[in-house]
Motif scaffolding. Structure first.
Motif, PDB file in Angstrom:
ATOM      1  N   PRO A 110       0.821  -1.219   0.000  1.00  0.00           N
ATOM      2  CA  PRO A 110       0.000   0.000   0.000  1.00  0.00           C
ATOM      3  C   PRO A 110       0.853   1.267   0.000  1.00  0.00           C
ATOM      4  O   PRO A 110       1.911   1.325   0.645  1.00  0.00           O
ATOM      5  N   GLU A 111       0.376   2.287  -0.702  1.00  0.00           N
ATOM      6  CA  GLU A 111       1.098   3.553  -0.768  1.00  0.00           C
ATOM      7  C   GLU A 111       1.242   4.196   0.601  1.00  0.00           C
ATOM      8  O   GLU A 111       2.147   5.004   0.826  1.00  0.00           O
ATOM      9  N   SER A 112       0.367   3.829   1.529  1.00  0.00           N
ATOM     10  CA  SER A 112       0.392   4.443   2.856  1.00  0.00           C
ATOM     11  C   SER A 112       1.555   3.960   3.720  1.00  0.00           C
ATOM     12  O   SER A 112       1.862   4.585   4.739  1.00  0.00           O
ATOM     13  N   GLU A 113       2.211   2.860   3.341  1.00  0.00           N
ATOM     14  CA  GLU A 113       3.322   2.341   4.141  1.00  0.00           C
ATOM     15  C   GLU A 113       4.512   3.305   4.069  1.00  0.00           C
ATOM     16  O   GLU A 113       4.957   3.695   2.990  1.00  0.00           O
ATOM     17  N   ARG A 114       5.036   3.672   5.238  1.00  0.00           N
ATOM     18  CA  ARG A 114       6.206   4.533   5.333  1.00  0.00           C
ATOM     19  C   ARG A 114       7.186   3.940   6.347  1.00  0.00           C
ATOM     20  O   ARG A 114       6.773   3.518   7.429  1.00  0.00           O
ATOM     21  N   TRP A 115       8.476   3.938   5.982  1.00  0.00           N
ATOM     22  CA  TRP A 115       9.486   3.304   6.834  1.00  0.00           C
ATOM     23  C   TRP A 115      10.651   4.248   7.099  1.00  0.00           C
ATOM     24  O   TRP A 115      11.042   5.048   6.256  1.00  0.00           O
ATOM     25  N   ASP A 116      11.221   4.119   8.284  1.00  0.00           N
ATOM     26  CA  ASP A 116      12.372   4.937   8.666  1.00  0.00           C
ATOM     27  C   ASP A 116      13.679   4.343   8.165  1.00  0.00           C
ATOM     28  O   ASP A 116      14.644   5.069   7.948  1.00  0.00           O
ATOM     29  N   LEU A 117      13.695   3.031   8.005  1.00  0.00           N
ATOM     30  CA  LEU A 117      14.893   2.356   7.512  1.00  0.00           C
ATOM     31  C   LEU A 117      14.480   1.172   6.656  1.00  0.00           C
ATOM     32  O   LEU A 117      13.580   0.409   7.037  1.00  0.00           O
ATOM     33  N   VAL A 118      15.144   1.025   5.518  1.00  0.00           N
ATOM     34  CA  VAL A 118      14.914  -0.112   4.629  1.00  0.00           C
ATOM     35  C   VAL A 118      16.200  -0.928   4.564  1.00  0.00           C
ATOM     36  O   VAL A 118      17.285  -0.377   4.319  1.00  0.00           O
ATOM     37  N   VAL A 119      16.083  -2.225   4.799  1.00  0.00           N
ATOM     38  CA  VAL A 119      17.223  -3.134   4.723  1.00  0.00           C
ATOM     39  C   VAL A 119      16.873  -4.263   3.756  1.00  0.00           C
ATOM     40  O   VAL A 119      15.724  -4.428   3.363  1.00  0.00           O
ATOM     41  N   GLY A 120      17.866  -5.049   3.389  1.00  0.00           N
ATOM     42  CA  GLY A 120      17.568  -6.177   2.517  1.00  0.00           C
ATOM     43  C   GLY A 120      18.811  -6.889   2.037  1.00  0.00           C
ATOM     44  O   GLY A 120      19.898  -6.305   1.952  1.00  0.00           O
ATOM     45  N   ASN A 121      18.625  -8.164   1.746  1.00  0.00           N
ATOM     46  CA  ASN A 121      19.665  -9.014   1.178  1.00  0.00           C
ATOM     47  C   ASN A 121      19.093  -9.598  -0.114  1.00  0.00           C
ATOM     48  O   ASN A 121      18.676 -10.752  -0.160  1.00  0.00           O
ATOM     49  N   PRO A 122      19.041  -8.779  -1.185  1.00  0.00           N
ATOM     50  CA  PRO A 122      18.399  -9.213  -2.438  1.00  0.00           C
ATOM     51  C   PRO A 122      19.303 -10.153  -3.220  1.00  0.00           C
ATOM     52  O   PRO A 122      20.465 -10.367  -2.848  1.00  0.00           O
ATOM     53  N   PRO A 123      18.812 -10.729  -4.314  1.00  0.00           N
ATOM     54  CA  PRO A 123      19.689 -11.514  -5.195  1.00  0.00           C
ATOM     55  C   PRO A 123      20.885 -10.668  -5.631  1.00  0.00           C
ATOM     56  O   PRO A 123      20.733  -9.519  -6.024  1.00  0.00           O
ATOM     57  N   HIS A 124      22.076 -11.259  -5.565  1.00  0.00           N
ATOM     58  CA  HIS A 124      23.306 -10.488  -5.756  1.00  0.00           C
ATOM     59  C   HIS A 124      23.882 -10.543  -7.168  1.00  0.00           C
ATOM     60  O   HIS A 124      24.789  -9.777  -7.481  1.00  0.00           O
ATOM     61  N   SER A 125      23.393 -11.442  -8.005  1.00  0.00           N
ATOM     62  CA  SER A 125      23.947 -11.588  -9.348  1.00  0.00           C
ATOM     63  C   SER A 125      23.027 -10.958 -10.381  1.00  0.00           C
ATOM     64  O   SER A 125      21.834 -11.272 -10.428  1.00  0.00           O
ATOM     65  N   GLY A 126      23.584 -10.096 -11.241  1.00  0.00           N
ATOM     66  CA  GLY A 126      22.789  -9.478 -12.295  1.00  0.00           C
ATOM     67  C   GLY A 126      22.753 -10.282 -13.572  1.00  0.00           C
ATOM     68  O   GLY A 126      22.316  -9.785 -14.608  1.00  0.00           O
ATOM     69  N   SER A 127      23.208 -11.525 -13.517  1.00  0.00           N
ATOM     70  CA  SER A 127      23.286 -12.394 -14.688  1.00  0.00           C
ATOM     71  C   SER A 127      22.312 -13.563 -14.547  1.00  0.00           C
ATOM     72  O   SER A 127      21.854 -13.886 -13.449  1.00  0.00           O
TER      73      SER A 127
END
Length: 221
Positions: A110-127
């Motif tokens: 939802p557009e209403s979600e607001r966060w003070d800090l965003v963290v993450g361990n996304p996929p690391h390979s662009g291939s």
């Protein structure tokens, strides 16, 4: 509490038990825990933290368990990961502090979600190259042409609370800070720093720390 009858394994962070299947762990239970010392040393406790590409939520639940946030929001595109998070929320009685979304990036949040800090361990390979040494499904480590990252940086600023910041974990074997610089700067953010993760046994992990550009008034305003 009655023991949960399920195929899940359990990782404990403080007083929170995180339920997960091994194939869902993309590193959050290991090097992802470097976030704790990073936040303690650099940013301190936050009001609301969002974990992007959360998997079972190892990073977010650990941040919550260590008293580094008041509330937590999680999202992942994989229904199996979302279900694991829901079990963790239920089994730990965290319904009033943790929200979970099944979402392709941020598109279903939802557009209403607001966060003070965003963290993450996304996929690391662009291939799309299959890496035999990574004994995980491709969804855990492949972000072909950095599509997931691009979508994330195109939309994340809309979900940041005033003063909000973004700290994303990456792998120097596949990228460096400049890999993401254009997609960050094109969307109204700036890179603060790209420090190494210091408490891991390998030195290839680092953070891309960014925030919205501060608009300084000109002399004519």
């Amino acid at each position: 509490m009655k023991p949960l009858e399920s195929p899940y394994e359990i990782a404990e962070f403080g007083d929170i038990r995180v339920f997960f299947a091994p194939e869902l762990d993309g590193g959050g239970s290991g090097y992802g825990q470097d976030y704790i010392s990073f936040l303690q040393q650099n940013l301190g406790p936050q009001n609301c933290v969002f974990e992007w590409c959360a998997g079972p939520g190892f990073i977010g639940f650990s941040i919550l368990a260590h008293g580094l946030c008041d509330s937590l929001c999680l999202a992942d595109v994989n229904p199996a990961a979302v279900e694991a998070c829901r079990i963790t929320i239920r089994e730990n009685g965290l319904e009033d502090r943790v929200t979970i979304y099944e979402s392709d990036g941020l598109l279903q949040i939802p557009e209403s979600e607001r966060w003070d800090l965003v963290v993450g361990n996304p996929p690391h390979s662009g291939s799309d190259r299959k890496i035999e040494s990574i004994l995980k499904p491709a969804i855990v480590y492949q972000d072909v042409d950095w599509k997931i990252h691009r979508q994330f940086y195109q939309t994340i600023a809309n979900h940041l609370a005033p003063g909000g910041q973004v700290v994303i974990q990456e792998n120097a074997m596949f990228s460096d800070g400049d890999t993401f610089r254009d997609m960050i700067e094109e969307n109204g953010l700036e890179i603060v720093a790209t420090p190494k993760c210091l408490s891991t046994w390998r030195d290839c992990y680092y953070y891309v720390w960014s925030r919205p550009v501060s608009r300084q008034p000109s002399w004519t305003e």
